[in-house]
Scaffold this active site. Structure first.
Site, PDB file in Angstrom:
ATOM      1  N   TYR A  39      62.282  48.482  15.808  1.00 53.95           N
ATOM      2  CA  TYR A  39      62.288  48.299  17.269  1.00 53.95           C
ATOM      3  C   TYR A  39      61.401  49.328  17.969  1.00 53.95           C
ATOM      4  CZ  TYR A  39      66.587  45.498  16.577  1.00 53.95           C
ATOM      5  OH  TYR A  39      67.515  44.579  16.170  1.00 53.95           O
ATOM      6  N   HIS A  97      67.648  45.733   7.048  1.00 56.95           N
ATOM      7  CA  HIS A  97      67.358  44.848   8.175  1.00 56.95           C
ATOM      8  C   HIS A  97      67.138  43.396   7.752  1.00 56.95           C
ATOM      9  CE1 HIS A  97      65.531  44.993  12.478  1.00 56.95           C
ATOM     10  NE2 HIS A  97      66.192  43.870  12.280  1.00 56.95           N
TER      11      HIS A  97
END
Length: 268
Positions: A39, A97
């Site tokens: 991110y 992830h």
């Protein structure tokens, strides 16, 4: 500590926008924040937490290891780097992830590296994200079912993943729903709007309450104070069995996120 049922997501929020979102959420009473290495906002999340006046130990902080850091030689170093950005000695939860099945690192290798990070005190819990049944089985074989705090997966009224969810529940692996509002698409659904008008509640509250009643943790994001405050009321909303059934009927296998090379073949 179990994954909190309600938290703040920070996907696609960067710079001052994410600082303001996290700071406002903490002011309003949020105590769980979800970020990720990819991110590119861990430093801003860490800044917002540090400047919030809320004690670090009161906040459940999650980050996710990105694909390029899955090797046993790089995973722990990358987590140290994340911790420096987050201004913390530990995170409460660290997830893989995406499984990225073709990237040359076996599930056992990165799960065992995660377990080592936990043993070293860098993270209090470990888990997975976007794993299908077959890869979840591999993760279980690597570290044990009891050490997988959650599988964070895309779930919304438009994408309900019944086969995967059923398996996770059988294995007693908690489910975290992301993209619960399907990029806002479900908020425009006439059925959701009708339920919201009748209760009355906001469409977002209705959808979040639906997910919470199913036993999922949710991590909605927002940049607007009124939406952050409104979403936080969703756990207090009691949907009827008939409303739940109506929302269940919206299934359309409407997956929003499935990046090539990162996702495995889905079960549903």
């Amino acid at each position: 500590m179990a994954v909190p049922s309600f938290g703040l997501g920070t996907f696609r929020l960067q710079g001052q926008v994410v600082i303001d979102s996290v700071r406002t959420a903490l002011e309003l009473g949020y105590r769980a924040v979800d970020t990720a290495q990819i991110y590119q906002n861990e430093a801003e999340v860490g800044q917002a937490i540090a400047e919030s006046g809320v004690a670090r130990e009161e906040i459940y902080l999650t980050t996710k290891i990105w694909v390029e850091n899955y090797s046993k030689h790089t995973l722990i170093d990358s987590l140290h780097h994340s911790l420096r950005k987050l201004r913390s000695d530990y995170v409460d939860l660290t997830l893989i992830h995406w499984p990225a099945p073709g990237n040359g690192v076996a599930v056992a290798e990165y799960m065992q590296a995660l377990a080592e990070a936990k043993a070293a005190g860098l993270t209090r819990e470990i888990g997975i994200s976007n794993f299908n049944i077959a890869l979840t089985r591999e993760a279980i074989a690597a570290v044990g079912r009891e050490h997988i705090a959650t599988n964070q997966i895309e779930l919304s009224p438009y994408l309900q993943n019944p086969t995967l969810v059923s398996f996770l529940q059988e294995q007693q692996i908690p489910v975290t729903s992301y993209m619960t509002l399907a990029y806002g698409k479900v908020l425009q659904d006439p059925l959701i709007q009708a339920i919201a008008a009748r209760i009355p509640a906001t469409p977002a509250q209705v959808v979040l309450a639906w997910a919470l009643r199913k036993g999922y943790a949710v991590i909605p994001s927002s940049t607007q104070r009124n939406h952050l405050a409104s979403n936080l009321l969703a756990p207090q909303l009691a949907l009827s069995d008939s409303d739940m059934a109506l929302i269940d009927s919206l299934e359309r296998k409407g997956r929003e996120v499935s990046p090539e090379g990162l996702a495995a073949e889905w079960d549903d």
